[in-house]
Design a protein around this motif. Structure first.
Motif, PDB file in Angstrom:
ATOM      1  N   GLY A  71       0.803  -1.220   0.000  1.00  0.00           N
ATOM      2  CA  GLY A  71       0.000   0.000   0.000  1.00  0.00           C
ATOM      3  C   GLY A  71       0.832   1.265   0.000  1.00  0.00           C
ATOM      4  N   SER A 168      -3.082  -5.449  -5.211  1.00  0.00           N
ATOM      5  CA  SER A 168      -4.281  -5.143  -4.434  1.00  0.00           C
ATOM      6  C   SER A 168      -5.321  -6.244  -4.602  1.00  0.00           C
ATOM      7  CB  SER A 168      -4.872  -3.800  -4.881  1.00  0.00           C
ATOM      8  OG  SER A 168      -4.001  -2.729  -4.557  1.00  0.00           O
ATOM      9  N   ASP A 228      -9.224   1.090  -5.289  1.00  0.00           N
ATOM     10  CA  ASP A 228      -9.022  -0.103  -4.467  1.00  0.00           C
ATOM     11  C   ASP A 228     -10.221  -1.036  -4.583  1.00  0.00           C
ATOM     12  OD1 ASP A 228      -7.224  -1.291  -2.235  1.00  0.00           O
ATOM     13  OD2 ASP A 228      -9.225  -1.359  -1.342  1.00  0.00           O
ATOM     14  N   LYS A 232     -10.027  -4.782  -6.384  1.00  0.00           N
ATOM     15  CA  LYS A 232     -10.260  -5.966  -5.555  1.00  0.00           C
ATOM     16  C   LYS A 232     -11.533  -6.721  -5.925  1.00  0.00           C
ATOM     17  CE  LYS A 232      -7.619  -4.343  -1.572  1.00  0.00           C
ATOM     18  NZ  LYS A 232      -7.641  -3.764  -0.215  1.00  0.00           N
TER      19      LYS A 232
END
Length: 290
Positions: A71, A168, A228, A232
């Motif tokens: 991250g 991610s 994000d 994901k």
């Protein structure tokens, strides 16, 4: 949340990032790492405000070292390299090399479990790459040997951001709330670099302060949370190919703001980038039709 919904949320990050250039110009002559420190601090605040009414959300910060390395390494590493590229290399060439990351995301996605790279994904990504090349080609002016560090930094930055995005997906169990912590850590690192190599310059006008706040809320704030979610839970290949719209939209906003002029090259690039995105998104559109 369905994959289509997550993909659409991820697409909003592309729209927000397209405002990055215009808003950055509007901030004046604030040093790069100072601006990063300020805007990432605002971005962290944006994320933490969503914790209101969710007291357990702060527990998202308790993540294994790998999640923090990916991250913070992705957010700070990419921006540090990109700022270095803009410091030493011409913006057009640096931007062209940097925008290899959408193609890399599409290609790297084939390494993920359960993902399959189809021919139309590759075709869409390559059309987007060609469109991006045309978009920047009109500004190309060659480069001197002293600009090589900046060009290398832009090239490496593309791999860093593509790796961060794909990783991610591998760290799917890490909640999006953790991105607020990554933004805060990035802000602190940027502040440290700023203190070491830059001279502090504060905004002169209210408009510049507003531009900084807008950057922190949007392109350097909400966009990372949206991205994000898209990485994901959404279609990573569609998002990778659609990311080529960022330089196109960015140029369009610069034209509207009077910082750039329209041209035939931009029109051709628009067709290629939009066409590439539609081809890459064939699966998603097919599901909607079904």
């Amino acid at each position: 949340m369905t994959s289509r919904t997550a993909t659409l949320i991820g697409l909003t990050a592309i729209l927000m990032w397209s405002l990055l250039a215009v808003l950055t110009v509007a901030t004046g002559k604030i040093p790069a790492f100072q601006l990063a420190a300020m805007t990432f601090a605002i971005g962290a605040l944006v994320g933490s405000l969503t914790w209101i009414g969710r007291p357990d959300a702060v527990s998202a910060l308790w993540q294994p070292p790998l999640a923090w390395i990916v991250g913070v390494g992705g957010l700070f590493g990419y921006h540090a390299l990109y700022f270095l590229a803009l410091r030493f290399a011409p913006p057009a060439e640096a931007g062209l090399l940097n925008y290899l990351w959408p193609l890399l995301i599409v290609l790297f996605s084939a390494l993920l479990p359960g993902e399959r790279l189809a021919p139309h994904h590759i075709i869409g990504a390559l059309l987007g790459l060609i469109g991006t090349v045309l978009l920047f080609a009109g500004n190309s002016s060659g480069f001197a040997p002293g600009q090589m560090p900046g060009l290398v930094a832009a090239f490496v930055a593309a791999f860093v951001w593509a790796s961060y995005s794909v990783m991610s997906r591998k760290l799917k169990s890490v909640p999006t709330d953790a991105v607020a912590g990554f933004c805060l850590a990035t802000s602190l690192l940027a502040a440290a670099v700023h203190g070491a190599i830059e001279v502090t310059v504060w905004p002169d006008t209210t408009a510049q302060w507003l531009a900084i706040v807008a950057l922190g809320v949007g392109p350097v704030g909400a966009a990372f949370y949206a991205w994000d979610i898209g990485m994901k839970r959404g279609d990573i290949r569609v998002l990778g190919a659609a990311s080529y719209a960022t330089p196109l939209l960015s140029t369009a906003f610069l034209i509207l703001a009077g910082f750039a002029k329209p041209s035939a090259g931009i029109a051709i690039a628009a067709v290629l980038i939009a066409g590439g995105g539609l081809i890459a998104a064939k699966d998603m559109m097919g599901k909607r039709s079904a």
